[in-house]
Design an enzyme around this catalytic site. Structure first.
Site, PDB file in Angstrom:
ATOM      1  N   HIS A 215       9.824  -6.554   1.574  1.00 55.44           N
ATOM      2  CA  HIS A 215       8.762  -6.087   2.457  1.00 55.44           C
ATOM      3  C   HIS A 215       9.275  -5.800   3.867  1.00 55.44           C
ATOM      4  O   HIS A 215       8.672  -6.225   4.854  1.00 55.44           O
ATOM      5  CB  HIS A 215       7.636  -7.119   2.498  1.00 55.44           C
ATOM      6  CG  HIS A 215       6.274  -6.498   2.640  1.00 55.44           C
ATOM      7  ND1 HIS A 215       5.934  -5.681   3.693  1.00 55.44           N
ATOM      8  CD2 HIS A 215       5.172  -6.573   1.852  1.00 55.44           C
ATOM      9  CE1 HIS A 215       4.678  -5.295   3.555  1.00 55.44           C
ATOM     10  NE2 HIS A 215       4.182  -5.815   2.441  1.00 55.44           N
ATOM     11  N   GLU A 359       7.826  -0.274  -0.612  1.00 53.85           N
ATOM     12  CA  GLU A 359       7.961  -1.438  -1.488  1.00 53.85           C
ATOM     13  C   GLU A 359       8.042  -1.006  -2.950  1.00 53.85           C
ATOM     14  O   GLU A 359       7.077  -0.481  -3.510  1.00 53.85           O
ATOM     15  CB  GLU A 359       6.760  -2.366  -1.304  1.00 53.85           C
ATOM     16  CG  GLU A 359       6.456  -2.715   0.144  1.00 53.85           C
ATOM     17  CD  GLU A 359       5.012  -3.126   0.332  1.00 53.85           C
ATOM     18  OE1 GLU A 359       4.532  -4.013  -0.406  1.00 53.85           O
ATOM     19  OE2 GLU A 359       4.344  -2.556   1.217  1.00 53.85           O
TER      20      GLU A 359
END
Length: 394
Positions: A215, A359
């Site tokens: 992330h 992501e």
């Protein structure tokens, strides 16, 4: 007697300060990104936390803490061959522990959202922690449970060499409602000079679901204080469709073509120039992107699935993954609601839309959509996921 005690405690305090000044941790050399490794040295639940540094042979430096498996800084050369830190974060472990953020983390057990925190596997229904709250009791499980997910736990760290860090976490059956005892490993590695290569592997003693990701919040300009600065970057996502989401960011089940919409990112362009904030999906996501794109690469991690570019620094990032989807998040909730007052890494204040997350993932809520790529992991079928972020200049 009081004077004697005061003198004694005064001497004790001076001795303690002297010992601290002689502590090697207090005089550790700063990283290229300006981090003091001593500010990451602590004990959490009996486990040692520290900062690890990887260095590539072409200038890249990656600093990672085993608290949440987080990338704290990522230095890459710009068009003038100067190193630029291109990710958001804090410069000390205390703030990572105090603030519930996903900055740079290795998210698990399940990245993104699961509808109402509930899913069925082999005729058994599991109720997960519902840490993502929305009006109307639409409370979902996000990032494996958020503050009790893997991004806020300590990984066991092994620095294999100057370019490789191996992080391992053990999760118990029932943790945040997930089934199965799991041993999961995240391996960060610098390859080919300026590529951050990440692999996730896991084994389980019973069927479960796993969907890990990294992330990082990217701003390739290195300027983290310009309003909407992240939207000035140029983005491409190699995807013809995306999963439609409701206003609680939960997929409805519909997969819609990007053609003719603001979700069409197939050609590289400045994000803000193509962002239609009146489009229903953008409205639902607080004026930016927070969606899953269904990649055309279909698991082929030799093909580029997304790119990000800053004309200011010339830094160009190419992303590769074996996963079917990528979540694009443009920092829509960064720097609002009081967050703009929080001091971040090296004294910076982060405004809204300052960065872009890319992501790799299974589609959100995949356990409740059997027609989508499956996140199920079994003792006979271990988990494996791969993503790579290659940096260059143009």
């Amino acid at each position: 007697m009081k004077a004697l005690k005061a003198s004694f405690f005064g001497l004790s305090a001076m001795l303690a300060l002297t010992m601290m000044s002689c502590d090697p941790q207090q005089t550790q050399q700063l990283t290229a990104s300006g981090l003091n490794p001593a500010k990451f040295d602590t004990i959490v639940g009996g486990d040692t936390v520290r900062l690890y540094t990887l260095k590539g042979d072409k200038g890249m430096e990656v600093c990672i803490t085993n608290y949440g498996g987080r990338v704290v800084s990522l230095m890459v050369p710009d068009k003038n061959d100067s190193l630029v830190d291109v990710v958001l974060g804090f410069d000390n472990i205390a703030q990572y522990m105090e603030k519930t953020t996903d900055y740079g983390s290795s998210v698990g057990r399940y990245a993104n959202r699961i509808n109402l925190g509930k899913f069925t596997l082999n005729d058994s229904t599991y109720q997960l922690k519902q840490n993502d709250r929305h009006p109307g009791d639409r409370n979902h499980c996000l990032h494996g449970g958020g503050d009790t997910g893997w991004m806020n736990q300590v990984y066991k760290a092994e620095q294999v060499d100057d370019q490789t860090l191996k992080l391992t976490i053990t999760a118990q059956d029932g943790e945040n409602g997930f089934p199965g005892n799991v041993v999961a490993t995240t391996t960060y590695k610098i390859v080919d000079g300026n590529t951050l290569d990440i692999t996730w592997e896991a084994t389980t003693d019973q069927p479960t679901i796993i969907n890990q990701t990294n992330h990082n919040y990217y701003n390739l300009s290195g300027n983290f204080e310009e309003f909407e600065g992240g939207l000035q970057q140029m983005l491409m996502v190699n995807a013809d469709s995306f999963t439609v989401a409701d206003d609680s960011y939960m997929p409805t089940g519909e997969i819609r073509a990007v053609e003719g919409t603001t979700m069409d990112l197939r050609q590289e362009h400045v994000i803000i120039e193509g962002l239609d904030r009146e489009f229903d999906q953008v409205k639902n996501a607080n004026g930016g992107y927070d969606h899953n794109w269904c990649l055309n690469t279909k698991g082929d991690d030799t093909q580029v699935c997304a790119t990000l570019y800053s004309p200011l620094t010339g830094i160009f990032m190419e992303m590769y993954t074996n996963e079917p989807g990528v979540q694009v998040y443009t920092g829509n909730f960064q720097g609002i609601g009081g967050e703009e007052n929080i001091v971040r890494k090296l004294g910076k204040h982060y405004p809204q839309y300052i960065s872009v997350c890319l992501e790799s993932q299974k589609y959100p809520d995949s356990p409740n959509h059997p027609e989508w790529p499956s996140p199920v992991v079994t003792p006979e079928k271990p988990y494996y996921s791969h993503a790579a972020y290659k940096f260059s200049t143009k």
